[in-house]
Design a protein around this motif. Structure first.
Motif, PDB file in Angstrom:
ATOM      1  N   SER A   1     -18.558 -43.709 -25.110  1.00 59.83           N
ATOM      2  CA  SER A   1     -20.015 -43.600 -25.193  1.00 59.83           C
ATOM      3  C   SER A   1     -20.579 -42.268 -24.724  1.00 59.83           C
ATOM      4  CB  SER A   1     -20.655 -44.729 -24.371  1.00 59.83           C
ATOM      5  OG  SER A   1     -20.144 -44.752 -23.045  1.00 59.83           O
ATOM      6  N   HIS A   2     -19.739 -41.308 -24.325  1.00 58.27           N
ATOM      7  CA  HIS A   2     -20.259 -40.007 -23.921  1.00 58.27           C
ATOM      8  C   HIS A   2     -20.498 -39.133 -25.159  1.00 58.27           C
ATOM      9  CE1 HIS A   2     -18.827 -39.834 -19.453  1.00 58.27           C
ATOM     10  NE2 HIS A   2     -19.598 -40.859 -19.714  1.00 58.27           N
ATOM     11  N   PRO A   3     -21.696 -38.592 -25.318  1.00 61.10           N
ATOM     12  CA  PRO A   3     -21.927 -37.668 -26.439  1.00 61.10           C
ATOM     13  C   PRO A   3     -21.179 -36.362 -26.195  1.00 61.10           C
ATOM     14  CG  PRO A   3     -23.819 -37.699 -24.977  1.00 61.10           C
ATOM     15  CD  PRO A   3     -22.903 -38.782 -24.485  1.00 61.10           C
ATOM     16  N   SER A   4     -20.991 -35.601 -27.236  1.00 56.88           N
ATOM     17  CA  SER A   4     -20.261 -34.332 -27.111  1.00 56.88           C
ATOM     18  C   SER A   4     -20.952 -33.366 -26.167  1.00 56.88           C
ATOM     19  CB  SER A   4     -20.099 -33.684 -28.493  1.00 56.88           C
ATOM     20  OG  SER A   4     -21.366 -33.469 -29.100  1.00 56.88           O
ATOM     21  N   SER A   5     -22.267 -33.535 -25.948  1.00 56.84           N
ATOM     22  CA  SER A   5     -23.025 -32.648 -25.059  1.00 56.84           C
ATOM     23  C   SER A   5     -22.943 -33.071 -23.599  1.00 56.84           C
ATOM     24  CB  SER A   5     -24.500 -32.625 -25.483  1.00 56.84           C
ATOM     25  OG  SER A   5     -25.050 -33.934 -25.462  1.00 56.84           O
ATOM     26  N   HIS A   6     -22.262 -34.171 -23.308  1.00 52.55           N
ATOM     27  CA  HIS A   6     -22.170 -34.647 -21.930  1.00 52.55           C
ATOM     28  C   HIS A   6     -21.408 -33.633 -21.070  1.00 52.55           C
ATOM     29  CE1 HIS A   6     -21.265 -37.371 -18.542  1.00 52.55           C
ATOM     30  NE2 HIS A   6     -22.262 -38.099 -18.990  1.00 52.55           N
ATOM     31  N   PRO A   7     -21.812 -33.449 -19.796  1.00 56.53           N
ATOM     32  CA  PRO A   7     -21.142 -32.433 -18.972  1.00 56.53           C
ATOM     33  C   PRO A   7     -19.680 -32.715 -18.683  1.00 56.53           C
ATOM     34  CG  PRO A   7     -22.706 -33.728 -17.679  1.00 56.53           C
ATOM     35  CD  PRO A   7     -22.974 -34.031 -19.106  1.00 56.53           C
ATOM     36  N   THR A   8     -19.243 -33.953 -18.818  1.00 56.34           N
ATOM     37  CA  THR A   8     -17.821 -34.265 -18.644  1.00 56.34           C
ATOM     38  C   THR A   8     -17.322 -35.010 -19.871  1.00 56.34           C
ATOM     39  OG1 THR A   8     -18.242 -36.395 -17.552  1.00 56.34           O
ATOM     40  CG2 THR A   8     -18.072 -34.431 -16.147  1.00 56.34           C
ATOM     41  N   TRP A   9     -16.033 -34.847 -20.145  1.00 56.80           N
ATOM     42  CA  TRP A   9     -15.445 -35.557 -21.285  1.00 56.80           C
ATOM     43  C   TRP A   9     -15.405 -37.052 -21.016  1.00 56.80           C
ATOM     44  CZ3 TRP A   9     -11.160 -38.661 -22.178  1.00 56.80           C
ATOM     45  CH2 TRP A   9     -10.835 -38.865 -23.520  1.00 56.80           C
ATOM     46  N   GLY A  10     -15.113 -37.425 -19.762  1.00 53.21           N
ATOM     47  CA  GLY A  10     -15.030 -38.829 -19.410  1.00 53.21           C
ATOM     48  C   GLY A  10     -15.457 -39.070 -17.977  1.00 53.21           C
ATOM     49  N   GLY A  11     -15.430 -40.333 -17.566  1.00 49.77           N
ATOM     50  CA  GLY A  11     -15.770 -40.698 -16.200  1.00 49.77           C
ATOM     51  C   GLY A  11     -15.292 -42.095 -15.898  1.00 49.77           C
ATOM     52  N   LEU A  12     -15.150 -42.399 -14.599  1.00 50.84           N
ATOM     53  CA  LEU A  12     -14.675 -43.721 -14.196  1.00 50.84           C
ATOM     54  C   LEU A  12     -15.321 -44.111 -12.872  1.00 50.84           C
ATOM     55  CD1 LEU A  12     -11.092 -45.136 -14.419  1.00 50.84           C
ATOM     56  CD2 LEU A  12     -12.418 -45.411 -12.321  1.00 50.84           C
ATOM     57  N   THR A  13     -15.930 -45.288 -12.852  1.00 47.98           N
ATOM     58  CA  THR A  13     -16.525 -45.812 -11.631  1.00 47.98           C
ATOM     59  C   THR A  13     -16.127 -47.271 -11.441  1.00 47.98           C
ATOM     60  OG1 THR A  13     -18.565 -46.492 -12.746  1.00 47.98           O
ATOM     61  CG2 THR A  13     -18.523 -44.284 -11.787  1.00 47.98           C
ATOM     62  N   LEU A  14     -16.184 -47.711 -10.188  1.00 49.14           N
ATOM     63  CA  LEU A  14     -15.841 -49.080  -9.832  1.00 49.14           C
ATOM     64  C   LEU A  14     -16.847 -49.542  -8.783  1.00 49.14           C
ATOM     65  CD1 LEU A  14     -13.350 -50.752 -10.845  1.00 49.14           C
ATOM     66  CD2 LEU A  14     -12.300 -50.297  -8.620  1.00 49.14           C
ATOM     67  N   THR A  15     -17.522 -50.651  -9.040  1.00 50.44           N
ATOM     68  CA  THR A  15     -18.451 -51.236  -8.075  1.00 50.44           C
ATOM     69  C   THR A  15     -17.888 -52.570  -7.623  1.00 50.44           C
ATOM     70  OG1 THR A  15     -20.345 -50.180  -9.152  1.00 50.44           O
ATOM     71  CG2 THR A  15     -20.805 -52.023  -7.675  1.00 50.44           C
ATOM     72  N   CYS A  16     -17.593 -52.675  -6.332  1.00 51.20           N
ATOM     73  CA  CYS A  16     -16.981 -53.878  -5.768  1.00 51.20           C
ATOM     74  C   CYS A  16     -17.988 -54.587  -4.865  1.00 51.20           C
ATOM     75  CB  CYS A  16     -15.734 -53.523  -4.957  1.00 51.20           C
ATOM     76  SG  CYS A  16     -14.443 -52.699  -5.904  1.00 51.20           S
ATOM     77  N   VAL A  17     -18.291 -55.835  -5.195  1.00 53.14           N
ATOM     78  CA  VAL A  17     -19.201 -56.639  -4.391  1.00 53.14           C
ATOM     79  C   VAL A  17     -18.379 -57.604  -3.554  1.00 53.14           C
ATOM     80  CG1 VAL A  17     -21.129 -58.261  -4.415  1.00 53.14           C
ATOM     81  CG2 VAL A  17     -20.989 -56.452  -6.158  1.00 53.14           C
ATOM     82  N   GLY A  18     -18.428 -57.421  -2.230  1.00 55.10           N
ATOM     83  CA  GLY A  18     -17.711 -58.302  -1.327  1.00 55.10           C
ATOM     84  C   GLY A  18     -18.662 -59.196  -0.565  1.00 55.10           C
TER      85      GLY A  18
END
Length: 366
Positions: free
Chosen positions: A240-257
């Motif tokens: 889902s990142h457009p070609s104009s995005h500052p990074t090629w990719g990204g990864l996040t994790l949200t953990c609810v404890g």
């Protein structure tokens, strides 16, 4: 130590080559016999650009008896090279996903076990120190038992640079095959190998680049995983990142404890500025090199003969989640996995970390 990079098909191949080329303790060999003729990003043209030794074919590379190899072919071609490398006695780092079918993954694991060599799956994000801190927080009870996890692994459409990513015969699928596995590996590591009991997936082909025809594979996907302990996890695996995005990719994790919410970002905000020559914004990465950290672990295991982690069994478990997702896409229904028939694990049983984390002898099994 002699190391061979086999194929330049994957987008990570050039990164691995550059990292290995600059190490004084590595004698690097490369080969890419399946490169399309005239492709400047493949074959001898790329090897010459990077200034590394190139061999015409896989046989020539294996004839130099490398102690370790990195397999960066198209997804469906992993098995052939892994089996050849195992027969040659080389330890193996294989790009993710480990395979595109369970039969291929099991055959690769068996070949390496019989040959007594390590099979490592390329999951660099688990080597991030912030993720290690997250594991510690879960293990010592700081955040309490996990209630839910939301993982996001997005990127630009890889098929724009490497058309095979959108070819199901070579990639085995699209965004679900490509990006589910990184989050699945982090979940696997957090939960000590516990697998989901149910997988539900939705996907579409709506995310395309300007002027691009509708792809042959899905470009967006969302998975919902349910675990026996009651944990629910979601994975956004979209391109889902457009070609104009500052990074090629990204990864996040949200953990609810039960006691806290923890957010992990593998690629934190970038340093930004303005490039006067290009008359455009410029971004510089502000994080550690996860590929380098992964290679350090792999090379250490290859030198000592210890079992490399994440291993082939990890690659198989994460692939099983992907395959369950595709079955859900086919039927439109949640898929009950084999894990549903297993006993419920103790909710507080997490492996403690030690200086030998991620390594074991070649005789041990996960």
């Amino acid at each position: 130590m002699k190391v061979a990079v086999l194929s330049f098909a994957h987008v990570h191949a050039a990164t691995y080559i550059e990292l290995l080329r600059d190490r004084s303790d590595i004698e690097l060999i490369t080969t890419d016999p399946d490169a399309p003729p005239g492709d400047p990003k493949r074959g001898k043209a790329l090897a010459d650009e990077l200034g590394v030794t190139y061999r015409a074919g896989y046989e020539e590379a294996f004839a130099e008896r490398p102690r370790a190899v990195i397999v960066t072919t198209e997804n469906t071609r992993h098995r052939q090279l892994v089996e050849r490398a195992a027969a040659a006695g080389a330890h193996i780092l294989c790009e993710k996903p480990l395979a595109t079918t369970e039969d291929d993954a099991r055959a690769m694991i068996e070949a390496c076990e019989q040959a007594g060599v390590s099979l490592m799956t390329a999951y660099p994000v688990r080597f991030h120190p912030a993720f290690t801190a997250l594991r510690h927080a879960l293990g010592d009870g700081s955040i309490g038992s996990l209630l839910s996890v939301h993982g996001v692994n997005n990127s630009s459409v890889p098929g724009l640079d490497r058309p095979w990513f959108a070819d199901p015969a070579l990639a085995g699928g699209g965004a679900v095959m490509d990006h589910t596995v990184h989050i699945a590996d982090l979940l696997d590591f957090l939960l000590d190998g516990e697998q989901p009991t149910q997988v539900y997936a939705v996907a579409n082909t709506l995310l395309t680049a300007p002027g691009e025809d509708e792809p042959n594979v899905e470009s967006a996907g969302l998975l919902t995983l349910t675990y026996a302990r009651g944990l629910v996890a979601t994975i956004d695996c979209s391109w889902s990142h457009p070609s104009s995005h500052p990074t090629w990719g990204g990864l996040t994790l949200t953990c609810v404890g039960q006691r806290a919410l923890v957010e992990f970002d593998a690629f934190p905000p970038l340093l930004d500025g303005y490039d006067a020559v290009q008359a455009a914004p410029r971004w510089e990465p502000g994080t550690i090199n996860l590929d380098a950290a992964m290679l350090d672990s792999f090379l250490a295991a290859a030198r000592t003969g210890q079992r490399a982690h994440p291993d082939g069994e990890t690659g198989l478990r994460t692939l099983q989640t992907v395959l369950a997702a595709y079955e859900s896409l086919r039927t439109g229904q949640p898929v009950v996995t084999a894990a549903a028939a297993r006993p419920l694990p103790h909710s507080g049983s997490y492996t403690s970390l030690s200086p030998r984390e991620g390594r074991c002898s070649s005789q041990e099994r996960t």
